[in-house]
Every structure is written in structure tokens, then in C-alpha cells.
Motif scaffolding. Structure first.
Motif, PDB file in Angstrom:
ATOM      1  N   ARG A  48       0.627  -1.266   0.061  1.00 38.06           N
ATOM      2  CA  ARG A  48       0.138  -0.045   0.187  1.00 38.06           C
ATOM      3  C   ARG A  48       0.779   1.142  -0.099  1.00 38.06           C
ATOM      4  O   ARG A  48       1.796   1.235   0.633  1.00 38.06           O
ATOM      5  CB  ARG A  48      -1.086  -0.054   1.246  1.00 38.06           C
ATOM      6  CG  ARG A  48      -1.569  -1.074   1.539  1.00 38.06           C
ATOM      7  CD  ARG A  48      -2.849  -0.783   2.407  1.00 38.06           C
ATOM      8  NE  ARG A  48      -3.806  -2.055   2.661  1.00 38.06           N
ATOM      9  CZ  ARG A  48      -4.080  -2.826   3.534  1.00 38.06           C
ATOM     10  NH1 ARG A  48      -3.343  -2.438   4.819  1.00 38.06           N
ATOM     11  NH2 ARG A  48      -4.905  -3.788   3.364  1.00 38.06           N
ATOM     12  N   SER A  49       0.420   2.162  -0.885  1.00 39.00           N
ATOM     13  CA  SER A  49       0.848   3.724  -0.812  1.00 39.00           C
ATOM     14  C   SER A  49      -0.041   4.364  -0.758  1.00 39.00           C
ATOM     15  O   SER A  49      -1.132   4.283  -0.662  1.00 39.00           O
ATOM     16  CB  SER A  49       1.825   3.656  -2.070  1.00 39.00           C
ATOM     17  OG  SER A  49       1.106   3.838  -3.040  1.00 39.00           O
ATOM     18  N   ASN A  50       0.214   5.956  -0.785  1.00 39.30           N
ATOM     19  CA  ASN A  50      -0.785   6.907  -0.914  1.00 39.30           C
ATOM     20  C   ASN A  50      -1.863   6.732  -1.855  1.00 39.30           C
ATOM     21  O   ASN A  50      -3.065   7.147  -1.685  1.00 39.30           O
ATOM     22  CB  ASN A  50      -0.259   8.353  -0.772  1.00 39.30           C
ATOM     23  CG  ASN A  50       0.370   8.474   0.645  1.00 39.30           C
ATOM     24  OD1 ASN A  50       0.091   7.949   1.745  1.00 39.30           O
ATOM     25  ND2 ASN A  50       1.270   9.372   0.753  1.00 39.30           N
ATOM     26  N   VAL A  51      -1.377   6.439  -2.994  1.00 46.88           N
ATOM     27  CA  VAL A  51      -2.085   6.319  -4.292  1.00 46.88           C
ATOM     28  C   VAL A  51      -2.317   5.043  -4.786  1.00 46.88           C
ATOM     29  O   VAL A  51      -3.318   4.918  -5.641  1.00 46.88           O
ATOM     30  CB  VAL A  51      -1.759   7.355  -5.265  1.00 46.88           C
ATOM     31  CG1 VAL A  51      -1.748   8.820  -4.853  1.00 46.88           C
ATOM     32  CG2 VAL A  51      -0.282   6.751  -5.709  1.00 46.88           C
ATOM     33  N   LEU A  52      -1.522   4.168  -4.262  1.00 42.73           N
ATOM     34  CA  LEU A  52      -1.620   2.618  -5.064  1.00 42.73           C
ATOM     35  C   LEU A  52      -1.667   1.539  -3.962  1.00 42.73           C
ATOM     36  O   LEU A  52      -1.212   1.650  -2.900  1.00 42.73           O
ATOM     37  CB  LEU A  52      -0.326   2.407  -6.060  1.00 42.73           C
ATOM     38  CG  LEU A  52      -0.210   1.097  -6.793  1.00 42.73           C
ATOM     39  CD1 LEU A  52      -1.445   0.861  -7.812  1.00 42.73           C
ATOM     40  CD2 LEU A  52       0.944   0.914  -7.140  1.00 42.73           C
ATOM     41  N   ARG A  53      -2.753   0.604  -4.349  1.00 42.35           N
ATOM     42  CA  ARG A  53      -2.881  -0.596  -3.549  1.00 42.35           C
ATOM     43  C   ARG A  53      -3.084  -1.671  -4.179  1.00 42.35           C
ATOM     44  O   ARG A  53      -3.640  -1.907  -5.291  1.00 42.35           O
ATOM     45  CB  ARG A  53      -4.182  -0.495  -2.491  1.00 42.35           C
ATOM     46  CG  ARG A  53      -4.323   0.754  -1.629  1.00 42.35           C
ATOM     47  CD  ARG A  53      -5.606   1.028  -1.141  1.00 42.35           C
ATOM     48  NE  ARG A  53      -5.763   2.135  -0.253  1.00 42.35           N
ATOM     49  CZ  ARG A  53      -6.042   2.350   0.788  1.00 42.35           C
ATOM     50  NH1 ARG A  53      -6.596   1.241   1.423  1.00 42.35           N
ATOM     51  NH2 ARG A  53      -6.016   3.625   1.584  1.00 42.35           N
TER      52      ARG A  53
ATOM     53  N   TYR B 194      -5.836   2.339  -7.692  1.00 45.58           N
ATOM     54  CA  TYR B 194      -5.145   3.625  -8.048  1.00 45.58           C
ATOM     55  C   TYR B 194      -6.133   4.605  -7.694  1.00 45.58           C
ATOM     56  O   TYR B 194      -6.955   4.747  -8.432  1.00 45.58           O
ATOM     57  CB  TYR B 194      -4.340   3.330  -9.168  1.00 45.58           C
ATOM     58  CG  TYR B 194      -3.558   4.641  -9.598  1.00 45.58           C
ATOM     59  CD1 TYR B 194      -2.587   5.045  -8.898  1.00 45.58           C
ATOM     60  CD2 TYR B 194      -4.377   5.754 -10.470  1.00 45.58           C
ATOM     61  CE1 TYR B 194      -1.821   6.212  -9.140  1.00 45.58           C
ATOM     62  CE2 TYR B 194      -3.481   7.044 -10.532  1.00 45.58           C
ATOM     63  CZ  TYR B 194      -2.491   7.126 -10.130  1.00 45.58           C
ATOM     64  OH  TYR B 194      -1.763   8.389 -10.238  1.00 45.58           O
ATOM     65  N   GLN B 195      -5.695   5.622  -7.152  1.00 44.64           N
ATOM     66  CA  GLN B 195      -6.308   7.130  -6.838  1.00 44.64           C
ATOM     67  C   GLN B 195      -5.498   8.169  -7.442  1.00 44.64           C
ATOM     68  O   GLN B 195      -4.349   8.186  -6.893  1.00 44.64           O
ATOM     69  CB  GLN B 195      -6.803   7.133  -5.494  1.00 44.64           C
ATOM     70  CG  GLN B 195      -7.918   8.442  -5.346  1.00 44.64           C
ATOM     71  CD  GLN B 195      -8.326   8.346  -4.028  1.00 44.64           C
ATOM     72  OE1 GLN B 195      -8.550   7.594  -3.249  1.00 44.64           O
ATOM     73  NE2 GLN B 195      -8.610   9.785  -3.397  1.00 44.64           N
ATOM     74  N   THR B 196      -5.965   9.064  -8.258  1.00 43.85           N
ATOM     75  CA  THR B 196      -5.223  10.245  -8.715  1.00 43.85           C
ATOM     76  C   THR B 196      -5.093  11.028  -7.752  1.00 43.85           C
ATOM     77  O   THR B 196      -6.135  11.347  -6.432  1.00 43.85           O
ATOM     78  CB  THR B 196      -5.777  10.832  -9.925  1.00 43.85           C
ATOM     79  OG1 THR B 196      -7.249  11.212  -9.379  1.00 43.85           O
ATOM     80  CG2 THR B 196      -5.940   9.977 -11.018  1.00 43.85           C
TER      81      THR B 196
ATOM     82  N   ALA C 277     -13.312  -1.320 -12.251  1.00 48.98           N
ATOM     83  CA  ALA C 277     -14.220  -0.173 -11.879  1.00 48.98           C
ATOM     84  C   ALA C 277     -13.605   1.125 -11.960  1.00 48.98           C
ATOM     85  O   ALA C 277     -12.378   1.169 -11.770  1.00 48.98           O
ATOM     86  CB  ALA C 277     -14.751  -0.297 -10.540  1.00 48.98           C
ATOM     87  N   LEU C 278     -14.311   2.178 -12.545  1.00 48.80           N
ATOM     88  CA  LEU C 278     -13.580   3.516 -12.606  1.00 48.80           C
ATOM     89  C   LEU C 278     -14.668   4.493 -11.667  1.00 48.80           C
ATOM     90  O   LEU C 278     -15.992   4.430 -11.974  1.00 48.80           O
ATOM     91  CB  LEU C 278     -13.578   4.043 -13.842  1.00 48.80           C
ATOM     92  CG  LEU C 278     -12.793   5.711 -14.014  1.00 48.80           C
ATOM     93  CD1 LEU C 278     -11.820   5.715 -13.374  1.00 48.80           C
ATOM     94  CD2 LEU C 278     -12.992   5.995 -15.462  1.00 48.80           C
ATOM     95  N   SER C 279     -14.252   5.312 -10.660  1.00 46.47           N
ATOM     96  CA  SER C 279     -15.254   5.848  -9.883  1.00 46.47           C
ATOM     97  C   SER C 279     -14.534   7.197  -9.819  1.00 46.47           C
ATOM     98  O   SER C 279     -13.318   7.408  -9.671  1.00 46.47           O
ATOM     99  CB  SER C 279     -15.645   5.221  -8.630  1.00 46.47           C
ATOM    100  OG  SER C 279     -14.808   4.988  -7.859  1.00 46.47           O
ATOM    101  N   ARG C 280     -15.459   8.154  -9.099  1.00 47.76           N
ATOM    102  CA  ARG C 280     -14.920   9.682  -8.691  1.00 47.76           C
ATOM    103  C   ARG C 280     -15.485   9.633  -7.290  1.00 47.76           C
ATOM    104  O   ARG C 280     -16.380   9.392  -6.908  1.00 47.76           O
ATOM    105  CB  ARG C 280     -15.207  10.494  -9.563  1.00 47.76           C
ATOM    106  CG  ARG C 280     -15.021  11.968  -9.034  1.00 47.76           C
ATOM    107  CD  ARG C 280     -14.122  12.495 -10.402  1.00 47.76           C
ATOM    108  NE  ARG C 280     -13.396  13.883  -9.958  1.00 47.76           N
ATOM    109  CZ  ARG C 280     -13.620  14.930 -10.393  1.00 47.76           C
ATOM    110  NH1 ARG C 280     -14.662  15.363 -11.289  1.00 47.76           N
ATOM    111  NH2 ARG C 280     -13.025  15.960  -9.981  1.00 47.76           N
TER     112      ARG C 280
ATOM    113  N   MET D 283      -9.359   4.100  -9.825  1.00 46.54           N
ATOM    114  CA  MET D 283      -9.643   2.728 -10.667  1.00 46.54           C
ATOM    115  C   MET D 283      -8.877   1.528  -9.789  1.00 46.54           C
ATOM    116  O   MET D 283      -8.204   1.522  -9.290  1.00 46.54           O
ATOM    117  CB  MET D 283      -8.378   3.038 -11.859  1.00 46.54           C
ATOM    118  CG  MET D 283      -8.583   1.713 -12.834  1.00 46.54           C
ATOM    119  SD  MET D 283      -7.617   1.772 -14.437  1.00 46.54           S
ATOM    120  CE  MET D 283      -6.000   1.288 -13.471  1.00 46.54           C
ATOM    121  N   SER D 284     -10.012   0.628  -9.888  1.00 44.62           N
ATOM    122  CA  SER D 284     -10.003  -0.748  -9.318  1.00 44.62           C
ATOM    123  C   SER D 284     -10.037  -1.852 -10.231  1.00 44.62           C
ATOM    124  O   SER D 284     -10.710  -1.724 -11.250  1.00 44.62           O
ATOM    125  CB  SER D 284     -11.053  -0.742  -8.206  1.00 44.62           C
ATOM    126  OG  SER D 284     -11.104   0.273  -7.242  1.00 44.62           O
ATOM    127  N   GLY D 285      -9.409  -2.702  -9.977  1.00 40.60           N
ATOM    128  CA  GLY D 285      -9.476  -4.045 -10.695  1.00 40.60           C
ATOM    129  C   GLY D 285      -9.144  -5.362  -9.653  1.00 40.60           C
ATOM    130  O   GLY D 285      -8.495  -5.140  -9.164  1.00 40.60           O
TER     131      GLY D 285
END
Length: 171
Positions: free
Chosen positions: A11-16, A69-71, A167-170, A88-90
Motif C-alpha cells: 500500500r502507498s498513498n495512491v496505489l494498493r 489507484y487513486q489520482t 471499476a472507475l469511480s470518482r 480505478m480498481s481491478g
């Protein structure tokens, strides 16, 4: 059932990232229905061991991986409106095929049981492994009347299963 499972996470701030893998084996004797029915029960009631083989849920390999991943938050207000806080999740799931119980559909042994197995006459049991030609029909033959086939219970592994979900979400 015997199995070995491996799991990992990053895990990091933007990526899991996370994933797991299981290597396993399950064997047992098929259990006939809990109440008597016509044409149900052990293939050969005098020898229940004839229905010993892979369990229904036996999968040699099971693997799952997830990514998220979160921008990041952008400081510029105009860019932040369109580019910040997207997620974005997969999920990737892969598993070995189910073990198939190949049957003749005929009471060859003349004992009233319909789920009797054929004789295995070739080691090459697989066809082209397509939807319409997964098994090699020439590898199996009907046993002689009054006899049981020699193919073991759940002796042939079915096709591999895999799925990707995105999945792509905001936020």
C-alpha cells in the motif's frame, strides 16, 4: 483437503496491491443423496471406493489479485475539477478447472445406476480444448454389458476459469 496459501499486500498513498495464491488438493468418496431415489447412490453399491476421487470443490490452483489507484489531489483549481480524486480498481481471478465426472448416461452394469463411467481407452483425453471440442471422444468407450467402466471418478480436469473486473469511480 490439503492446501498451502500465500498472501501479499502493498500500500502507498495512491496505489494498493494485494494478491493471494492457493495450491491445494481435495480427495474423497462421492456421497450419494441423503434419501433413496431411483438410479441414485454409489455406481457400484458393493464397492463405494469406486466413487473415490477429487472433491467437487477441488481446484489445484487459485489466484486472486486486486489493484486500486487513486489520482492525487491537484493544487490548480481548474485541473483539480477534472483530474483529482479518480479511483480505478481491478480484480483478476484465476483458478484451475473443476474435475469432470464423465459418464455414459447408460446403465451398462445393469444395476439401475445411471451415472456409470466409460472405459478410458487412450491417455489423450483432451481434444482441441475449445468450447465445442474440449474432450477427445475417441479416448472413451462404453463398457461391455454387465460391467463397470475403468475411468476413475472425476479423473479429467475441466477448463481453466478466469475473470477480470474493473471499476472507475470518482470520490
Amino acid at each position: 483437503y490439503n492446501g498451502l496459501r500465500f498472501t501479499g499486500t502493498r500500500r502507498s498513498n495512491v496505489l494498493r496491491l494485494s494478491g493471494n495464491y492457493t495450491y491445494s488438493r481435495c480427495e474423497g468418496t462421492a456421497t450419494p443423496g441423503s434419501f433413496a431415489q431411483i438410479a441414485s447412490g454409489y455406481t457400484n453399491p458393493d464397492n463405494p471406493e469406486m466413487d473415490k476421487g477429487h472433491c467437487d470443490q477441488d481446484r489445484k490452483h487459485l489466484a486472486n489479485a486486486t489493484v486500486g489507484y487513486q489520482t492525487p489531489e491537484v493544487s490548480n483549481p481548474a485541473v483539480r475539477l477534472f483530474a483529482s480524486n479518480w479511483r480505478m480498481s481491478g480484480i483478476l481471478s484465476v483458478r484451475s478447472g473443476a474435475w469432470l465426472n464423465i459418464t455414459t448416461g447408460v446403465d451398462n452394469a445393469l444395476n439401475g445406476q445411471l451415472l456409470q463411467r466409460p472405459n478410458k481407452v487412450s491417455e489423450d483425453v483432451y481434444g482441441l480444448k475449445t468450447l465445442n471440442n474440449y474432450l477427445n471422444r475417441a479416448a472413451f468407450a462404453s463398457p461391455a454389458p454387465g460391467t463397470f467402466g475403468n475411468l476413475e471418478y472425476r479423473a479429467v480436469e475441466g477448463p481453466v476459469y478466469w475473470a477480470i473486473d474493473m471499476a472507475l469511480s470518482r470520490i
